[in-house]
Design a protein around this motif. Structure first.
Motif, PDB file in Angstrom:
ATOM      1  N   ALA A  23       0.832  -1.211   0.000  1.00 28.38           N
ATOM      2  CA  ALA A  23       0.000   0.000   0.000  1.00 28.38           C
ATOM      3  C   ALA A  23       0.866   1.261   0.000  1.00 28.38           C
ATOM      4  O   ALA A  23       0.555   2.245  -0.675  1.00 28.38           O
ATOM      5  N   GLU A  24       1.979   1.213   0.756  1.00 28.30           N
ATOM      6  CA  GLU A  24       2.905   2.364   0.790  1.00 28.30           C
ATOM      7  C   GLU A  24       3.481   2.629  -0.612  1.00 28.30           C
ATOM      8  O   GLU A  24       3.578   3.772  -1.054  1.00 28.30           O
ATOM      9  N   ILE A  25       3.871   1.546  -1.286  1.00 27.65           N
ATOM     10  CA  ILE A  25       4.429   1.692  -2.635  1.00 27.65           C
ATOM     11  C   ILE A  25       3.387   2.338  -3.561  1.00 27.65           C
ATOM     12  O   ILE A  25       3.686   3.263  -4.319  1.00 27.65           O
ATOM     13  N   LEU A  26       2.159   1.867  -3.474  1.00 30.79           N
ATOM     14  CA  LEU A  26       1.090   2.428  -4.330  1.00 30.79           C
ATOM     15  C   LEU A  26       0.834   3.897  -3.982  1.00 30.79           C
ATOM     16  O   LEU A  26       0.649   4.733  -4.869  1.00 30.79           O
ATOM     17  N   LYS A  27       0.878   4.191  -2.691  1.00 32.83           N
ATOM     18  CA  LYS A  27       0.623   5.558  -2.229  1.00 32.83           C
ATOM     19  C   LYS A  27       1.638   6.537  -2.814  1.00 32.83           C
ATOM     20  O   LYS A  27       1.306   7.678  -3.134  1.00 32.83           O
ATOM     21  N   TRP A  28       2.886   6.064  -2.996  1.00 31.60           N
ATOM     22  CA  TRP A  28       3.936   6.930  -3.537  1.00 31.60           C
ATOM     23  C   TRP A  28       4.067   6.813  -5.054  1.00 31.60           C
ATOM     24  O   TRP A  28       5.065   7.225  -5.636  1.00 31.60           O
ATOM     25  N   GLY A  29       3.055   6.220  -5.675  1.00 32.87           N
ATOM     26  CA  GLY A  29       3.022   6.201  -7.145  1.00 32.87           C
ATOM     27  C   GLY A  29       3.750   5.031  -7.775  1.00 32.87           C
ATOM     28  O   GLY A  29       4.042   5.045  -8.968  1.00 32.87           O
ATOM     29  N   GLY A  30       4.037   3.979  -6.983  1.00 31.40           N
ATOM     30  CA  GLY A  30       4.718   2.803  -7.526  1.00 31.40           C
ATOM     31  C   GLY A  30       3.754   1.763  -8.069  1.00 31.40           C
ATOM     32  O   GLY A  30       2.530   1.943  -8.047  1.00 31.40           O
ATOM     33  N   LEU A  31       4.331   0.656  -8.576  1.00 32.19           N
ATOM     34  CA  LEU A  31       3.539  -0.416  -9.180  1.00 32.19           C
ATOM     35  C   LEU A  31       3.672  -1.714  -8.380  1.00 32.19           C
ATOM     36  O   LEU A  31       4.780  -2.163  -8.090  1.00 32.19           O
ATOM     37  N   VAL A  32       2.535  -2.318  -8.068  1.00 26.79           N
ATOM     38  CA  VAL A  32       2.515  -3.577  -7.319  1.00 26.79           C
ATOM     39  C   VAL A  32       1.640  -4.594  -8.047  1.00 26.79           C
ATOM     40  O   VAL A  32       0.472  -4.319  -8.320  1.00 26.79           O
ATOM     41  N   ALA A  33       2.207  -5.754  -8.367  1.00 29.84           N
ATOM     42  CA  ALA A  33       1.387  -6.823  -8.934  1.00 29.84           C
ATOM     43  C   ALA A  33       0.727  -7.581  -7.792  1.00 29.84           C
ATOM     44  O   ALA A  33       1.374  -7.881  -6.785  1.00 29.84           O
ATOM     45  N   PHE A  34      -0.551  -7.869  -7.947  1.00 30.47           N
ATOM     46  CA  PHE A  34      -1.309  -8.499  -6.853  1.00 30.47           C
ATOM     47  C   PHE A  34      -2.189  -9.622  -7.391  1.00 30.47           C
ATOM     48  O   PHE A  34      -2.636  -9.582  -8.534  1.00 30.47           O
ATOM     49  N   PRO A  35      -2.429 -10.639  -6.538  1.00 33.30           N
ATOM     50  CA  PRO A  35      -3.254 -11.765  -6.984  1.00 33.30           C
ATOM     51  C   PRO A  35      -4.738 -11.421  -6.945  1.00 33.30           C
ATOM     52  O   PRO A  35      -5.179 -10.664  -6.072  1.00 33.30           O
ATOM     53  N   THR A  36      -5.481 -11.947  -7.904  1.00 33.45           N
ATOM     54  CA  THR A  36      -6.942 -11.902  -7.816  1.00 33.45           C
ATOM     55  C   THR A  36      -7.433 -13.318  -8.122  1.00 33.45           C
ATOM     56  O   THR A  36      -6.630 -14.197  -8.418  1.00 33.45           O
ATOM     57  N   GLU A  37      -8.739 -13.531  -8.088  1.00 28.88           N
ATOM     58  CA  GLU A  37      -9.265 -14.866  -8.388  1.00 28.88           C
ATOM     59  C   GLU A  37      -9.205 -15.174  -9.882  1.00 28.88           C
ATOM     60  O   GLU A  37      -9.282 -16.328 -10.284  1.00 28.88           O
ATOM     61  N   THR A  38      -9.041 -14.132 -10.726  1.00 27.20           N
ATOM     62  CA  THR A  38      -8.993 -14.367 -12.174  1.00 27.20           C
ATOM     63  C   THR A  38      -7.545 -14.550 -12.631  1.00 27.20           C
ATOM     64  O   THR A  38      -7.116 -15.654 -12.923  1.00 27.20           O
ATOM     65  N   VAL A  39      -6.791 -13.444 -12.709  1.00 28.75           N
ATOM     66  CA  VAL A  39      -5.364 -13.490 -13.049  1.00 28.75           C
ATOM     67  C   VAL A  39      -4.652 -12.468 -12.153  1.00 28.75           C
ATOM     68  O   VAL A  39      -5.316 -11.727 -11.433  1.00 28.75           O
ATOM     69  N   TYR A  40      -3.312 -12.413 -12.188  1.00 27.57           N
ATOM     70  CA  TYR A  40      -2.600 -11.380 -11.420  1.00 27.57           C
ATOM     71  C   TYR A  40      -2.817 -10.014 -12.089  1.00 27.57           C
ATOM     72  O   TYR A  40      -2.770  -9.895 -13.314  1.00 27.57           O
ATOM     73  N   GLY A  41      -3.051  -8.999 -11.255  1.00 28.36           N
ATOM     74  CA  GLY A  41      -3.259  -7.648 -11.763  1.00 28.36           C
ATOM     75  C   GLY A  41      -2.024  -6.787 -11.517  1.00 28.36           C
ATOM     76  O   GLY A  41      -1.235  -7.080 -10.619  1.00 28.36           O
ATOM     77  N   VAL A 143      -6.086   0.672 -10.321  1.00 29.56           N
ATOM     78  CA  VAL A 143      -6.246   0.060 -11.641  1.00 29.56           C
ATOM     79  C   VAL A 143      -5.580  -1.315 -11.580  1.00 29.56           C
ATOM     80  O   VAL A 143      -4.668  -1.535 -10.781  1.00 29.56           O
ATOM     81  N   GLY A 144      -6.055  -2.229 -12.407  1.00 29.17           N
ATOM     82  CA  GLY A 144      -5.473  -3.573 -12.339  1.00 29.17           C
ATOM     83  C   GLY A 144      -5.610  -4.348 -13.633  1.00 29.17           C
ATOM     84  O   GLY A 144      -6.315  -5.342 -13.696  1.00 29.17           O
ATOM     85  N   PRO A 145      -4.909  -3.919 -14.693  1.00 25.29           N
ATOM     86  CA  PRO A 145      -4.872  -4.766 -15.887  1.00 25.29           C
ATOM     87  C   PRO A 145      -4.038  -5.997 -15.579  1.00 25.29           C
ATOM     88  O   PRO A 145      -3.356  -6.033 -14.549  1.00 25.29           O
ATOM     89  N   SER A 146      -4.077  -6.986 -16.435  1.00 24.28           N
ATOM     90  CA  SER A 146      -3.276  -8.182 -16.183  1.00 24.28           C
ATOM     91  C   SER A 146      -1.794  -7.799 -16.113  1.00 24.28           C
ATOM     92  O   SER A 146      -1.325  -6.956 -16.875  1.00 24.28           O
ATOM     93  N   GLY A 181      -8.234 -18.308 -13.576  1.00 25.16           N
ATOM     94  CA  GLY A 181      -7.253 -18.442 -14.652  1.00 25.16           C
ATOM     95  C   GLY A 181      -7.544 -17.666 -15.915  1.00 25.16           C
ATOM     96  O   GLY A 181      -6.662 -17.511 -16.756  1.00 25.16           O
ATOM     97  N   VAL A 182      -8.766 -17.209 -16.116  1.00 27.20           N
ATOM     98  CA  VAL A 182      -9.064 -16.274 -17.209  1.00 27.20           C
ATOM     99  C   VAL A 182      -9.634 -14.996 -16.599  1.00 27.20           C
ATOM    100  O   VAL A 182     -10.090 -14.997 -15.457  1.00 27.20           O
ATOM    101  N   GLU A 183      -9.606 -13.905 -17.374  1.00 31.21           N
ATOM    102  CA  GLU A 183      -9.984 -12.600 -16.843  1.00 31.21           C
ATOM    103  C   GLU A 183     -11.486 -12.499 -16.557  1.00 31.21           C
ATOM    104  O   GLU A 183     -12.249 -13.404 -16.871  1.00 31.21           O
ATOM    105  N   SER A 184     -11.867 -11.343 -16.022  1.00 29.42           N
ATOM    106  CA  SER A 184     -13.271 -11.119 -15.668  1.00 29.42           C
ATOM    107  C   SER A 184     -14.142 -10.952 -16.911  1.00 29.42           C
ATOM    108  O   SER A 184     -13.650 -10.631 -17.996  1.00 29.42           O
ATOM    109  N   THR A 185     -15.425 -11.168 -16.737  1.00 31.11           N
ATOM    110  CA  THR A 185     -16.410 -10.882 -17.789  1.00 31.11           C
ATOM    111  C   THR A 185     -16.735  -9.394 -17.726  1.00 31.11           C
ATOM    112  O   THR A 185     -17.020  -8.873 -16.652  1.00 31.11           O
ATOM    113  N   VAL A 186     -16.639  -8.703 -18.870  1.00 33.25           N
ATOM    114  CA  VAL A 186     -16.901  -7.260 -18.892  1.00 33.25           C
ATOM    115  C   VAL A 186     -18.289  -7.001 -19.480  1.00 33.25           C
ATOM    116  O   VAL A 186     -18.571  -7.394 -20.616  1.00 33.25           O
TER     117      VAL A 186
END
Ligand code: AMP
Ligand code: MG
Length: 334
Positions: A23-41, A143-146, A181-186
């Motif tokens: 969260a600190e990294i994101l707060k200072w404008g950094g990028l963090v890859a994170f797990p979701t139930e679909t794919v990593y964002g 934001v969380g694209p793959s 394993g596949v992305e969300s339905t849009v």
């Protein structure tokens, strides 16, 4: 090059220190890859245009391809739109948190870089403790694209993220393999009837059970609205060739032809009676579509690593989750 750190986190009880650092990294404008139930964002503060710009750069993503904003509480939806619409309410109440993204009219506060300049914004509440905790602690939507290089198979493990984005992002939260394993339905809920822009983890059948008939971008009139459908996407290095399920004749013929051309042939199949010489790099998956979907991107990446030139893929039935799988395979085969 920046140094990319990987931190293991437990899904059920993620350690506060790891989430807090992310969260600190994101707060200072950094990028963090994170797990979701679909794919990593690939996460960045959705209200920080400089941070969002870095997401496009790290992925090599075209600027007109809008990003999905991830939230952890229903209240956060109100910062993003003034008009959720009735179908939007029904769908989100039924399927959030989960593999559903809704497209709604954007509020003026959402940076244009997030929406690709459109007057709509795509929003989702992921069903993953680590993602939800991260957004909670940051207390802002992200934001969380793959978390992959644009066009490549989406990442379903932290190792996939590391392979594609090492040196380009600050941190990867590693919670193991993604469930779906596949992305969300849009679903575009500004349209009546609602319009499925991308098939994914939530099936059309479940959506229609709840809100009645929906339209899809396969209806010609809407096709141009969905950027992801026009170019090669989800693609491994190897050439992907699809064939009809159980079609041994075609499988054998393709297998022989590419072999004679001196190509290293791999395959992803689930009919055991298809296995045959001379293809060498086989990957057999069960016909259980949940497992097929969970393993699809992993298998494509594995076959690349093994040096396949061509991957022969047995088609699955175009219904339910199979629809999402087939859409990705067709795009990979373009
Ligand atoms: P990705 O981030 O790779 O999962 O892709 C997000 C996809 O969501 C895009 O390719 C679009 O198809 C769709 N999308 C996101 N935002 C919008 C929007 N505002 N309007 C229409 N489609 C959107
Ligand atoms: Mg993607």
């Amino acid at each position: 090059m920046i140094e990319t750190q990987i931190l293991k986190v437990e899904t059920t009880k993620p350690a506060y220190q790891a989430i807090h650092l992310a969260a600190e990294i994101l707060k200072w404008g950094g990028l963090v890859a994170f797990p979701t139930e679909t794919v990593y964002g690939l996460g960045a503060d959705a209200f920080n245009p400089n941070a969002v710009q870095k997401v496009f750069e790290a992925k090599g993503r075209p600027a007109d391809n809008p990003l999905i904003v991830h939230i952890s509480k229903f209240d956060q939806l109100e910062e993003l739109t003034d008009n959720i619409t009735e179908t939007g309410k029904l769908l989100t109440q039924a399927f959030w948190p989960g593999p559903l993204t809704i497209v709604v009219k954007s509020s003026p506060f959402v940076p244009k870089i997030v929406t690709g300049g459109l007057d709509t914004v795509a929003v989702r509440m992921p069903k993953h403790n680590v993602a939800l905790r991260l957004i909670d602690v940051l207390d802002r939507p992200i934001v969380g694209p793959s978390a992959n290089i644009s066009g490549r198979p989406s990442p379903t493990t932290a190792q996939h993220v590391h392979h594609d984005l090492n040196g380009r992002i600050d941190l990867i939260l590693d919670a193991g393999r993604c469930d779906i394993g596949v992305e969300s339905t849009v679903v575009d809920v500004t349209n009546q009837p609602p319009l499925i822009l991308r098939f994914g983890g939530l099936t059309r059948e479940r959506i229609e059970q709840l809100i009645g008939e929906v339209q899809t971008t396969e209806d010609d009139h809407f096709k141009r609205r969905s950027p992801g459908t026009r170019y090669r996407h989800y693609a491994p290095e190897a050439k992907v060739v699809l064939f009809e399920r159980g079609d041994k004749l075609v499988f054998d013929r393709l297998n022989q032809k590419y072999f004679e051309d001196g190509k290293k042939v791999g395959y992803i199949i689930y009919s055991t009676d298809l296995i045959g010489e001379p293809a060498v790099l086989g990957r057999l998956v069960g016909s259980n579509i949940e497992i097929y979907s969970q393993m699809l991107f992993q298998l494509l990446r594995d076959l690349d690593t093994l040096g396949a030139d061509v991957i022969l893929v047995e088609s699955v039935e175009d219904i339910g989750l199979g629809k999402a799988v087939m859409d990705r395979l067709r795009m990979a085969a373009k």
